[in-house]
Design a protein around this motif. Sequence first.
Motif, PDB file in Angstrom:
ATOM      1  N   UNK A   1      52.723  32.382  22.038  1.00  0.00           N
ATOM      2  CA  UNK A   1      52.058  32.341  23.343  1.00  0.00           C
ATOM      3  C   UNK A   1      50.815  31.448  23.309  1.00  0.00           C
TER       4      UNK A   1
ATOM      5  N   UNK B   1      48.424  39.371  25.323  1.00  0.00           N
ATOM      6  CA  UNK B   1      48.801  38.195  26.089  1.00  0.00           C
ATOM      7  C   UNK B   1      47.553  37.544  26.683  1.00  0.00           C
TER       8      UNK B   1
ATOM      9  N   UNK C   1      46.268  33.668  25.808  1.00  0.00           N
ATOM     10  CA  UNK C   1      46.193  32.631  26.840  1.00  0.00           C
ATOM     11  C   UNK C   1      44.755  32.148  27.043  1.00  0.00           C
TER      12      UNK C   1
ATOM     13  N   UNK D   1      42.253  42.295  28.945  1.00  0.00           N
ATOM     14  CA  UNK D   1      43.100  43.297  29.600  1.00  0.00           C
ATOM     15  C   UNK D   1      44.439  43.374  28.893  1.00  0.00           C
TER      16      UNK D   1
ATOM     17  N   UNK E   1      48.433  45.844  28.927  1.00  0.00           N
ATOM     18  CA  UNK E   1      49.237  46.872  29.596  1.00  0.00           C
ATOM     19  C   UNK E   1      50.277  47.417  28.637  1.00  0.00           C
TER      20      UNK E   1
ATOM     21  N   UNK F   1      52.834  53.412  33.815  1.00  0.00           N
ATOM     22  CA  UNK F   1      52.190  52.142  33.537  1.00  0.00           C
ATOM     23  C   UNK F   1      50.745  52.394  33.108  1.00  0.00           C
TER      24      UNK F   1
ATOM     25  N   UNK G   1      47.078  51.185  39.700  1.00  0.00           N
ATOM     26  CA  UNK G   1      46.873  49.735  39.632  1.00  0.00           C
ATOM     27  C   UNK G   1      45.644  49.248  40.401  1.00  0.00           C
ATOM     28  N   UNK G   2      45.358  49.872  41.535  1.00  0.00           N
ATOM     29  CA  UNK G   2      44.215  49.390  42.324  1.00  0.00           C
ATOM     30  C   UNK G   2      42.913  49.631  41.561  1.00  0.00           C
TER      31      UNK G   2
ATOM     32  N   UNK H   1      42.583  46.984  38.821  1.00  0.00           N
ATOM     33  CA  UNK H   1      42.157  45.675  39.313  1.00  0.00           C
ATOM     34  C   UNK H   1      40.683  45.705  39.704  1.00  0.00           C
TER      35      UNK H   1
ATOM     36  N   UNK I   1      38.691  45.452  36.592  1.00  0.00           N
ATOM     37  CA  UNK I   1      38.598  44.090  36.031  1.00  0.00           C
ATOM     38  C   UNK I   1      37.432  43.350  36.672  1.00  0.00           C
ATOM     39  N   UNK I   2      37.310  43.510  37.990  1.00  0.00           N
ATOM     40  CA  UNK I   2      36.186  42.884  38.696  1.00  0.00           C
ATOM     41  C   UNK I   2      34.869  43.458  38.202  1.00  0.00           C
TER      42      UNK I   2
ATOM     43  N   UNK J   1      36.753  49.494  45.186  1.00  0.00           N
ATOM     44  CA  UNK J   1      36.881  48.083  45.520  1.00  0.00           C
ATOM     45  C   UNK J   1      35.687  47.625  46.359  1.00  0.00           C
TER      46      UNK J   1
END
Lengths: 406, 105
Positions: free
Chosen positions: A11, A293, A297, A319, A321, A328, A371-372, A375, A378-379, A400
């Motif tokens: 990768x 991953x 990257x 991050x 998973x 998940x 998931x929300x 995310x 992450x912010x 959020x």
Amino acid sequence: MSSIAIIGAGQAGMQLADSLRRGGFEGSVILYGDEGSLPYQRPPLSKQFLLGDLEASRLNFRPIAHYEKLAVTLRLDCAVTQVDLQTRTLAMANGEQAAFDRLAFTTGARVRKLALPGAEDPRVCYLRGITDAQAIRERLATARRVVIIGGGFIGLEVAAVARTLGKEVTVLEAQTRLMPRVVAPVVSAYFEAVHNQRGVRFLLGESLTALAPTSSALGLTTASATYLEADLVVVGIGVHPNLELAAAAGLPCEGGIVVNEFACTRDPTVVAAGDCTWQRNILFERPHRLESVQNAVDQAKVAAASLLEKPVAYSQVPWFWSDQYDVKLQMVGISTGFEAAIVRGNPETGAFSVFYYLGERVLAVDSINRPAEHMAARRLLASGGLLAKELAADPAADLKTIIEKN
Amino acid sequence: MPKITYVDLDGAKFECEVANGLSVMEGAIANMVPGILAICGGSCACSTCHAYIDEAWSAQVGAANDIEDATLDLANERRPQSRLTCQIQVTPTLDGLVVHVAKND
Ligand SMILES: Cc1cc2nc3c(=O)[nH]c(=O)nc-3n(C[C@H](O)[C@H](O)[C@H](O)COP(=O)(O)OP(=O)(O)OC[C@H]3O[C@@H](n4cnc5c(N)ncnc54)[C@H](O)[C@@H]3O)c2cc1C
Ligand code: FES
């Protein structure tokens, strides 16, 4: 014109080649691999691919035409065996030599093996590459009893697949809880319950002490003298970074090839990225190795920028998973050294997050079927990680919006 | 095989035949459509396969599920037409689909 050699066609290697061309590099780029295959994704190997839901052809990151278009030379069956940084040459297993001006190590990692007599039996499998996954898949077709050594991500993902295929599954983990190095006890307990409900048996705080292969089964004995039999043993006890080549070339190595936040080794014309690196990164207090991953990257992009002499520091938040059955797990940040783990939501509902705090700052967040929140986290971490603990703990607080306002 | 037209950021059109069962993202990768990066390989974790579904196709393509909706929050310039192409499976009903690649890096 100069030439860049990239050792390791995984990768990070494929991303590095891509980023060099995107960055306008016009010299030669040679990508050396030793698996004989185009760069491919590993995550599905313990998930959809193992389950039989994905053909091997769908694992490749890019078709061969992509590399042709980028004018990246592929040497995919070509292990590099020696690197000489003085003469700027490398040697390959087939005896060939090649010159380079700049160099990248993207050599990844290899599995740690069991050091027990009998462990060479072909029914004892490891999982890193496509051939490993194919071998496990074949054995799963006829195996009835599967024993997994190691309750980390890979072990648990394989356990989930084997159980889904109707196998009798036992997982041995040396620590007293699952994924002990990376998640809080509440997350370990949740996953233990998830697997238990589906019929997986756990032997926690147990290690394997003896392995007795017979023609009909593998006999396993644990430290507490429990005896069990398996048709297939899958070992997931961690990896060794592939650092020997860099070390032999005189580059400093610790828990990986040592790089700074620019992905540079001690020699600024030599970079390294991905699972093989030991990062001394300004974002984190302690040096660390990441196997993900995201890291492969993002660090490869940083490495490419350094080789192009347009350095940018690595500042991405990590991050990761993991998929087990329909659960998940999404993780962001590194929780090492946390003081408090704040749970948001009720684990019994199968959807919750855990916020790992050091002082007033969030170091990491694990989200299960949320998931929300992942995310939003992450912010949050990208903007410094300051969030009042009461808000973290309150599922009604709209993360959020709160994070966007910060 | 269903035909999918990818329009890249410069307006260039890529008319591609994509096998049923693959994702719209995989069709873009196989045909080297610029701008679809897909670094997580279709795990709905990275948002770098973001595209806008042509208005004419909204109904057939449908809406994002919860995970995709959350991941789309990471995407650049999210709009009502935004979808993650790795989450759209190619089926015969999508023959003729037009998608516009978003800014993914
Ligand atoms: C089963 C499995 C499941 C995973 N699941 C997830 C997941 O869900 N999410 C996630 O984020 N990450 C996951 N990972 C981790 C992720 O796949 C790795 O972090 C990523 O592949 C690292 O990329 P890399 O390029 O650094 O190393 P690799 O992908 O290991 O590539 C290195 C390549 O270099 C080659 N090489 C080494 N030495 C030489 C040499 N001397 N000459 C030539 N070639 C050489 C190796 O053979 C290999 O092909 C998983 C990994 C595995 C194995
Ligand atoms: S490929 Fe990563 S979200 Fe679609």
